[in-house]
Write a protein that holds these residues in place. Structure first.
Motif, PDB file in Angstrom:
ATOM      1  N   PHE A 118       1.099  -1.153  -0.038  1.00  0.00           N
ATOM      2  CA  PHE A 118       0.027   0.080   0.429  1.00  0.00           C
ATOM      3  C   PHE A 118       1.020   1.552  -0.149  1.00  0.00           C
ATOM      4  O   PHE A 118       1.835   0.784   0.372  1.00  0.00           O
ATOM      5  CB  PHE A 118      -0.880   0.120   1.487  1.00  0.00           C
ATOM      6  CG  PHE A 118      -0.533   0.655   2.193  1.00  0.00           C
ATOM      7  CD1 PHE A 118       0.443   0.996   3.050  1.00  0.00           C
ATOM      8  CD2 PHE A 118      -0.293  -1.424   2.888  1.00  0.00           C
ATOM      9  CE1 PHE A 118       1.205   1.179   3.993  1.00  0.00           C
ATOM     10  CE2 PHE A 118       0.778  -1.503   4.310  1.00  0.00           C
ATOM     11  CZ  PHE A 118       0.866   0.047   5.405  1.00  0.00           C
ATOM     12  N   ILE A 122       0.014   5.703   0.989  1.00  0.00           N
ATOM     13  CA  ILE A 122      -0.988   6.452   1.989  1.00  0.00           C
ATOM     14  C   ILE A 122      -1.044   7.522   1.070  1.00  0.00           C
ATOM     15  O   ILE A 122      -0.041   8.236   2.166  1.00  0.00           O
ATOM     16  CB  ILE A 122      -0.991   6.089   2.729  1.00  0.00           C
ATOM     17  CG1 ILE A 122      -0.808   4.549   4.382  1.00  0.00           C
ATOM     18  CG2 ILE A 122      -1.732   6.903   4.032  1.00  0.00           C
ATOM     19  CD1 ILE A 122      -0.859   3.931   4.914  1.00  0.00           C
ATOM     20  N   ILE A 126      -3.034  10.727  -1.591  1.00  0.00           N
ATOM     21  CA  ILE A 126      -3.747  10.650  -3.479  1.00  0.00           C
ATOM     22  C   ILE A 126      -3.298  11.852  -4.195  1.00  0.00           C
ATOM     23  O   ILE A 126      -3.995  12.423  -4.476  1.00  0.00           O
ATOM     24  CB  ILE A 126      -5.209  11.452  -2.251  1.00  0.00           C
ATOM     25  CG1 ILE A 126      -4.886  12.791  -1.438  1.00  0.00           C
ATOM     26  CG2 ILE A 126      -5.683   9.908  -1.491  1.00  0.00           C
ATOM     27  CD1 ILE A 126      -6.236  13.070  -1.481  1.00  0.00           C
ATOM     28  N   LEU A 137       2.447   5.739  -7.217  1.00  0.00           N
ATOM     29  CA  LEU A 137       0.723   5.194  -6.993  1.00  0.00           C
ATOM     30  C   LEU A 137       0.565   5.242  -8.583  1.00  0.00           C
ATOM     31  O   LEU A 137      -0.337   4.076  -8.345  1.00  0.00           O
ATOM     32  CB  LEU A 137      -0.107   6.563  -7.074  1.00  0.00           C
ATOM     33  CG  LEU A 137       0.269   7.025  -4.995  1.00  0.00           C
ATOM     34  CD1 LEU A 137      -0.726   8.531  -5.325  1.00  0.00           C
ATOM     35  CD2 LEU A 137      -1.219   6.211  -4.897  1.00  0.00           C
ATOM     36  N   HIS A 173      -4.218  -1.457   0.576  1.00  0.00           N
ATOM     37  CA  HIS A 173      -3.848  -0.030  -0.185  1.00  0.00           C
ATOM     38  C   HIS A 173      -5.502   0.217  -0.693  1.00  0.00           C
ATOM     39  O   HIS A 173      -5.535   1.428  -0.126  1.00  0.00           O
ATOM     40  CB  HIS A 173      -3.309  -0.326  -1.410  1.00  0.00           C
ATOM     41  CG  HIS A 173      -3.291   0.737  -2.574  1.00  0.00           C
ATOM     42  ND1 HIS A 173      -2.361   1.555  -1.658  1.00  0.00           N
ATOM     43  CD2 HIS A 173      -3.728   1.501  -3.710  1.00  0.00           C
ATOM     44  CE1 HIS A 173      -2.199   2.609  -3.072  1.00  0.00           C
ATOM     45  NE2 HIS A 173      -2.939   2.232  -4.066  1.00  0.00           N
ATOM     46  N   GLU A 174      -6.585  -0.930  -0.601  1.00  0.00           N
ATOM     47  CA  GLU A 174      -7.533  -0.087  -0.803  1.00  0.00           C
ATOM     48  C   GLU A 174      -8.320   0.408   0.457  1.00  0.00           C
ATOM     49  O   GLU A 174      -9.261   1.088   0.372  1.00  0.00           O
ATOM     50  CB  GLU A 174      -8.175  -1.111  -1.912  1.00  0.00           C
ATOM     51  CG  GLU A 174     -10.118  -1.061  -1.864  1.00  0.00           C
ATOM     52  CD  GLU A 174     -10.681  -2.612  -2.502  1.00  0.00           C
ATOM     53  OE1 GLU A 174     -11.628  -2.858  -2.288  1.00  0.00           O
ATOM     54  OE2 GLU A 174      -9.930  -2.814  -3.736  1.00  0.00           O
ATOM     55  N   ALA A 194      -6.714   3.640   0.903  1.00  0.00           N
ATOM     56  CA  ALA A 194      -7.804   4.253  -0.080  1.00  0.00           C
ATOM     57  C   ALA A 194      -9.223   5.176   0.486  1.00  0.00           C
ATOM     58  O   ALA A 194     -10.019   5.820   0.266  1.00  0.00           O
ATOM     59  CB  ALA A 194      -7.477   3.847  -1.206  1.00  0.00           C
ATOM     60  N   LYS A 195      -9.871   4.007   1.477  1.00  0.00           N
ATOM     61  CA  LYS A 195     -10.879   4.590   1.631  1.00  0.00           C
ATOM     62  C   LYS A 195     -10.694   5.180   2.454  1.00  0.00           C
ATOM     63  O   LYS A 195     -12.240   5.854   2.920  1.00  0.00           O
ATOM     64  CB  LYS A 195     -12.072   2.859   1.883  1.00  0.00           C
ATOM     65  CG  LYS A 195     -13.491   2.988   1.707  1.00  0.00           C
ATOM     66  CD  LYS A 195     -14.085   3.662   0.870  1.00  0.00           C
ATOM     67  CE  LYS A 195     -16.162   3.524   1.395  1.00  0.00           C
ATOM     68  NZ  LYS A 195     -16.124   3.878   0.072  1.00  0.00           N
ATOM     69  N   LEU A 251      -9.047   7.211   3.318  1.00  0.00           N
ATOM     70  CA  LEU A 251      -8.778   8.685   3.002  1.00  0.00           C
ATOM     71  C   LEU A 251      -9.119   9.716   2.496  1.00  0.00           C
ATOM     72  O   LEU A 251      -9.555  10.446   2.019  1.00  0.00           O
ATOM     73  CB  LEU A 251      -7.453   8.765   2.050  1.00  0.00           C
ATOM     74  CG  LEU A 251      -5.817   8.137   2.436  1.00  0.00           C
ATOM     75  CD1 LEU A 251      -4.981   8.101   1.236  1.00  0.00           C
ATOM     76  CD2 LEU A 251      -5.593   8.227   3.663  1.00  0.00           C
ATOM     77  N   GLU A 252     -10.812   8.640   2.034  1.00  0.00           N
ATOM     78  CA  GLU A 252     -12.082   9.278   2.088  1.00  0.00           C
ATOM     79  C   GLU A 252     -12.783  10.075   2.942  1.00  0.00           C
ATOM     80  O   GLU A 252     -13.085  11.583   2.367  1.00  0.00           O
ATOM     81  CB  GLU A 252     -13.105   8.432   1.004  1.00  0.00           C
ATOM     82  CG  GLU A 252     -12.722   7.967  -0.422  1.00  0.00           C
ATOM     83  CD  GLU A 252     -13.962   6.937  -0.592  1.00  0.00           C
ATOM     84  OE1 GLU A 252     -15.168   6.949  -0.559  1.00  0.00           O
ATOM     85  OE2 GLU A 252     -13.025   6.554  -1.745  1.00  0.00           O
TER      86      GLU A 252
END
Length: 216
Positions: free
Chosen positions: A135, A137, A139, A150, A175-176, A179-180, A182-183
């Motif tokens: 992963f 972290i 965006i 990325l 990683h997913e 990413a969630k 980080l929303e």
């Protein structure tokens, strides 16, 4: 909690790089300060009926090729009941820095080496396996080093997903998962920089491990 997959008296060996290591070879021996130790504490809290041995064999800075060198000593000889594996971000960074270096681990070499690790494990032990994909972290959308990481990391993640299917392992899409998160929150809530999680980041990983074993 009868569906919890780890049985009483079993051994879980946790393998990887610095994220797994987390000081386990220094003053935080033998479990480190990261997700391995948090996972161990969760086992104690949620499953007092289970006595489980945890072995942390992570080494900071390691890559799949480094794991291959020490696989007999650090995995096979222990004959664990379970193996968790989180490896790949150092492979990616080394390749990104010097793609022409003969020791760099390209996505192709990563796939070949990862396959070897799992083939050896399934052939020479009876361990069940949990794979965690690498992963990052962040965006970041600008043309920077972070953006290049990325853009490249899916090639390494895809290998882990393919190997999970090939060998019938459990899989955590780390990683997913981040990413969630980080929303909703800034990356620094989980990591002072994109690679090495802080306490909250390690709790996320440990929590995903408990969940994949059916522990909560």
């Amino acid at each position: 909690m009868g569906d919890f997959l780890i049985q009483d008296g079993q051994t879980v060996l946790m393998q990887g790089d610095s994220i797994t290591d987390a000081g386990r070879r220094g003053d935080a021996a033998p479990y480190g300060r990261g997700y391995v130790n948090i996972f161990r504490d969760m086992l104690t809290a949620f499953h007092p009926e289970r006595t489980v041995s945890i072995i942390n064999k992570g080494i900071g800075g390691d890559r799949t090729t480094g794991l291959k060198e020490r696989w007999d000593d650090d995995v096979i000889r222990h004959q664990p009941d379970w193996l968790t594996l989180l490896i790949g971000i150092n492979d990616l960074h080394g390749y990104l820095r010097a793609p022409d270096d003969p020791v760099s681990v390209s996505p192709e070499v990563y796939a070949q080496t990862y396959d070897w690790l799992l083939e050896q494990t399934t052939r020479r032990t009876s361990a069940r396996i949990v794979l965690l994909d690498p992963f990052y972290i962040s965006i970041n959308s600008q043309e920077t080093h972070r953006r290049r990481v990325l853009d490249l990391i899916p090639a390494y993640i895809d290998t882990v997903h393919q190997m999970a299917e090939k060998y019938g392992t459990l899989l955590i899409k780390t990683h997913e998962v981040f990413a969630k998160h980080l929303e909703y929150r800034d990356a620094e809530c989980f990591c002072p920089e994109p690679v090495h999680p802080n306490q909250a980041g390690h709790i996320v990983i440990a929590g995903e491990l408990i969940k994949v074993f059916g522990g909560i």
